[in-house]
Design an enzyme around this catalytic site. Structure first.
Site, PDB file in Angstrom:
ATOM      1  N   CYS A  81       0.838  -1.202   0.000  1.00 28.66           N
ATOM      2  CA  CYS A  81       0.000   0.000   0.000  1.00 28.66           C
ATOM      3  C   CYS A  81       0.875   1.255   0.000  1.00 28.66           C
ATOM      4  O   CYS A  81       1.595   1.490  -0.968  1.00 28.66           O
ATOM      5  CB  CYS A  81      -0.991  -0.022   1.156  1.00 28.66           C
ATOM      6  SG  CYS A  81      -2.359   1.124   0.906  1.00 28.66           S
ATOM      7  N   HIS A 183      -3.904  -4.857  -0.244  1.00 26.93           N
ATOM      8  CA  HIS A 183      -3.480  -5.367   1.066  1.00 26.93           C
ATOM      9  C   HIS A 183      -3.529  -6.894   1.072  1.00 26.93           C
ATOM     10  O   HIS A 183      -4.581  -7.465   1.353  1.00 26.93           O
ATOM     11  CB  HIS A 183      -4.391  -4.827   2.162  1.00 26.93           C
ATOM     12  CG  HIS A 183      -4.135  -3.403   2.487  1.00 26.93           C
ATOM     13  ND1 HIS A 183      -3.203  -3.005   3.412  1.00 26.93           N
ATOM     14  CD2 HIS A 183      -4.668  -2.272   1.982  1.00 26.93           C
ATOM     15  CE1 HIS A 183      -3.182  -1.683   3.478  1.00 26.93           C
ATOM     16  NE2 HIS A 183      -4.060  -1.213   2.620  1.00 26.93           N
ATOM     17  N   GLU A 185      -2.391  -8.837   3.254  1.00 22.76           N
ATOM     18  CA  GLU A 185      -2.665  -9.302   4.622  1.00 22.76           C
ATOM     19  C   GLU A 185      -4.140  -9.213   4.988  1.00 22.76           C
ATOM     20  O   GLU A 185      -4.568  -9.720   6.011  1.00 22.76           O
ATOM     21  CB  GLU A 185      -1.780  -8.533   5.614  1.00 22.76           C
ATOM     22  CG  GLU A 185      -2.250  -7.136   5.992  1.00 22.76           C
ATOM     23  CD  GLU A 185      -1.968  -6.056   4.938  1.00 22.76           C
ATOM     24  OE1 GLU A 185      -1.614  -6.400   3.796  1.00 22.76           O
ATOM     25  OE2 GLU A 185      -2.128  -4.871   5.275  1.00 22.76           O
TER      26      GLU A 185
END
Lengths: 203, 259
Positions: A81, A183, A185
């Protein structure tokens, strides 16, 4: 293998560590130069404005250290990001400031006449068609949340794109530098598998 | 293509998950927050919202220990809200792994707080909760329990250029009623607000979701009752939304973490 997640006051480092743990890798959240030099992989996460991100990197004394480790020592690097945007030559949030300049290009505001900004939610990425290593991730959905996008100078640096009005850069890769706008994650299995693929290739 | 998001909204009363009707103060208990988060994660929901709905009334802060347990179950984005009054409060929630914070009472009192918060944390993690109450005079007002009478649309006009990343628009009248969304309200708000909008309040049948996604251009829907009180899963809702031609994210693979 030790993975250093850089702590520079720009957001959600805990989620990155949690995802890495799920893959069975050990990571540390650190702002310590010695630990960063010793680590095998460097991850730069981050949310917030480009200008604040660069200020924090400069104030924390990270700019030279990270550039030395990534550009000179060719240590594997994953930017997420804002951590992807900061490796550009320039950013524009809120005004034009210099970035780390590891991959040539400029981070600019998403132009939209009839699209909502930020570009927020799950969107399908396209892996560049000649890339064999990451082909398995083609057409996977990842979670995006951003108002600015990375316009790279050299199209060869682009690994993945995403359609939001225009075709925007979703991920870049150049040698040991891996970075993504979305993202991983926060992208459930598709995200975990992508990071695992990158880490496994250095394990 | 950007997918339409299905977002379970978990409302918490300080002890467990509850579900209100019309925001009344006698909600039904509906279970344990951490277990619910685990189930939603396994069902690959697109995002999760967790709100302590009485925090501002009771002048308490979010239970960080519980919020951390919820976030630990989630590999998708999580928004937390309830009782946020200061920059420090936001910092605490982001530090335990929240991706967004949901502001409501504070910004009714002081809209300028949106600017303060965005300056520190960036606008994308600032979500604004707009609870719209249709009163007997036929007009919409901003629901609150701090005795402020604020006309909804003029408030939205005022804050529309403020730096926030998303709004959660809830119809107070339809909350928990499971009788359909307030479509005229949604249409009005999507003309004013140019950031993504999460619509909630009233979804009880698959038809309601089809109606919402075929008559408006919003990209996200929040729901609670339909998951608590019916057999429908987030996947059922996605298939319904897909049937009216809107893109959704259907995950066929099931990822079961080892630890």
């Amino acid at each position: 293998m030790t993975i250093a997640i850089i702590k520079y006051g720009m957001g959600n480092v805990a989620s990155v560590q949690k995802a890495i743990k799920k893959m069975g890798y050990h990571s540390i959240i650190t702002d310590n130069a010695y630990e960063i030099e010793k680590a095998d992989v460097i991850i730069l996460p981050g949310v917030g404005s480009f200008k604040k991100g660069m200020e924090n990197l400069i104030e924390g004394g990270f700019v030279e250290l990270l550039s030395k480790e990534v550009l000179l020592n060719k240590k594997p690097f994953i930017g997420i990001c804002l951590g992807m945007q900061l490796i550009a030559t320039y950013g524009n949030e809120p005004e034009r400031v210099k970035g780390l300049d590891w991959i040539k290009g400029e981070v600019i505001k998403i132009k939209s006449d009839n699209l909502r900004v930020p570009h927020l939610g799950w969107n399908t990425i396209t892996v560049k068609n000649n890339n064999k290593k990451y082909k398995e991730f083609n057409k996977e959905d990842y979670y995006f949340i951003h108002s600015y996008h990375f316009l790279t100078e050299n199209p060869n640096d682009i690994l993945m794109t995403v359609d939001y009005g225009d075709s925007l850069v979703a991920a870049v890769q150049k040698e040991n530098i891996h970075a993504m706008q979305f993202h991983p994650e926060k992208s459930q299995e598709a995200g975990i598998q992508l990071i695992k693929k990158i880490l496994d290739s250095y394990a | 293509m950007l997918k339409s998001r299905i977002i379970p909204i978990m409302t918490f009363n300080g002890f467990g998950l509850v579900k209100t009707k019309g925001f009344a103060k006698n909600p039904r208990m509906v279970g344990n927050a951490v277990q619910a988060a685990k189930v939603y994660n396994n069902r690959n929901v697109d995002e999760l919202v967790f709100l302590d709905i009485y925090a501002s009334d009771k002048n308490r802060k979010m239970n960080l220990q519980l919020a951390r347990l919820i976030i630990n179950e989630c590999f998708m984005p999580v928004a937390l809200g309830g009782g946020i009054k200061t920059i420090e409060d936001i910092h605490d929630l982001l530090a335990i792994g929240a991706d967004k914070v949901v502001l409501k009472t504070k910004i009714i009192d002081n809209p300028e707080f949106i600017k303060e918060a965005a300056e520190v944390f960036g606008n994308q993690c600032i979500t604004i909760a707009i609870d719209a109450e249709k009163r007997d005079d036929g007009n919409y007002y901003l629901y609150n329990r701090i005795d402020k009478k604020i006309e909804l649309y003029s408030f939205l006009e005022k804050i529309k250029s403020y730096p926030f990343g998303e709004i959660i628009l809830t119809s107070v009248n339809n909350d928990g009623m499971m009788n359909g969304f307030d479509i005229p309200l949604v249409k009005e708000v999507e003309e004013i607000i140019k950031v993504p909008i999460v619509v909630s309040g009233g979804g009880g049948e698959l038809e309601h979701f089809k109606e919402l996604f075929s008559t408006t251009s919003i990209e996200a829907v929040g729901a609670a009752s339909i998951f608590h009180f019916t057999r429908y899963t987030p996947r059922d809702l996605k298939l319904a939304i897909a049937s009216v031609g809107r893109p959704v994210r259907i995950v066929e693979k099931q990822y079961i973490p080892e630890n």
